[in-house]
Design an enzyme around this catalytic site. Sequence first.
Site, short mmCIF file in Angstrom:
data_model
loop_
_atom_site.label_atom_id
_atom_site.label_comp_id
_atom_site.label_asym_id
_atom_site.label_seq_id
_atom_site.Cartn_x
_atom_site.Cartn_y
_atom_site.Cartn_z
N GLU A 1 6.58 0.04 9.83
CA GLU A 1 7.36 -1.13 10.24
C GLU A 1 7.67 -1.13 11.72
O GLU A 1 7.69 -2.19 12.36
CB GLU A 1 8.64 -1.20 9.41
CG GLU A 1 8.43 -1.62 7.95
CD GLU A 1 7.90 -0.52 7.07
OE1 GLU A 1 7.87 0.65 7.52
OE2 GLU A 1 7.51 -0.79 5.92
N HIS B 1 15.04 -2.22 -2.07
CA HIS B 1 14.45 -3.55 -2.21
C HIS B 1 15.51 -4.62 -2.43
O HIS B 1 15.18 -5.73 -2.86
CB HIS B 1 13.46 -3.57 -3.39
CG HIS B 1 12.25 -2.72 -3.19
ND1 HIS B 1 12.30 -1.36 -3.13
CD2 HIS B 1 10.93 -3.05 -3.04
CE1 HIS B 1 11.08 -0.88 -2.96
NE2 HIS B 1 10.23 -1.88 -2.89
#
Lengths: 343, 107
Positions: free
Chosen positions: A60, A129
Amino acid sequence: MAEWTMQEALNAALADCLADDDRTLILGEDVGRNGGVFRVTAGLQERFGEQRVFDTPLAEAGILGTAVGLCMHGFRPIAEMQFDGFTFPAFNQLAAHVSKLRTRSGGALNLPLTLRVPSYGAIRSPEHHSESIETFCAHLPSIKVVSPSTPSEAYALLRAAVADPDPVVFLEPKSRYWSREERVAGDDLVGAGARQSGADADAERGDGYASRIVRSGSDVTLIAWGACVQRCVQAAAFAAEDGVEVEVLDLRWLKPLDVDGLVASVARTRRAVVVHEAPVTLGLGAEVAALLGERLFGTLAAPVGRVGAPDMPYPVAALEDEYLPSPDRILLAIQRTFDAVAA
Amino acid sequence: MASHTFTLPDLGEGLVEATVLEWLVAVGDGVERNAPLVEVETTKASTELPSPAGGTVLELHAAEGETVAVGAPLFTLEIAAESGIVGTVPAEAPPTRRVRLRPPAAR
């Protein structure tokens, strides 16, 4: 007009951004060949090619760092973090570079990048998540943060985010990806993001970062964004059964905050409750409550209420309904604003 | 008692199919809810699917090594009663309430 889902609206917005401006690129994990884990980028690589819509390694910091570099060379990248919790590995890029580069370069470098992040919980997903990262992002100078609540809002606000000259973190309420809504037509859609301020529902605001009144009411204002707007609409419907008229204000932009819109609504209702999925402690509700206290000290009939999570990590799926703001918790917070008595 | 056929659930992340690696139960076996039922492999990972309900296995719809599309029948259980199904994408339940509001006396 036909209906569309938020996933379809976001996909259409991305396609229109790519079609309108050759400098626009999409990058992220699985956004290309796979079309995104939530299908938001489905078909875009096929249509626009691998030079404009491309897959990255699972790194990321690299994704966001690449987007920063692309901005420095005149591109307008739209980067995706696959899930909210995986923004944290990219946070150094966000805090050290995205937030500072324009100032550091004396205004020579702008970062017209958009960081899309599927956000919040309620989909029974595993750890990492279901995070709410809005406070972390909004706390960083020079970064704008926006979170849509409906399909047409998602279309309009994503177009606005991509067109914005500054870096924008775009928080998508993943629990609402499959929510349906009547599709708004053409030009109305693009303008929608800049209308319906809480300050004046009929007036267009010049700056384009206005909140919107989802439902009008005179007794209390519920303030939310993203997935929690729908929770507030449900709570408002229950309150109406008891004869309580709730106003629901969708902030849309968490930075810059539509302070005038907030103040105008709460000046009418004299009571406010902020609802978010993030922990209450230092959540964005704290900022909203402080602003309302500063601006409406003499008007408020009760302290600004806050409904959010306890200070604990997001729980396992079986417990998330206890963790998320339920209609009952929102109603109890409303009741507290009715029962408040000044000392 | 009712027989209920379960389909391969959406395993998330846009995956459209999975391959049956190993059945962990046989036809005629009794299974508890949440007990491991089958191991499947997707392009991303292999995973065990838990039984979405307690009951008796009536039929397995795919052989080991066979690829099954999301939404295609995977197995049939005979279920004693409606006992709740896990492992499926939660449908949006209508909201419920218990709290009643007492509006302020003076507006």
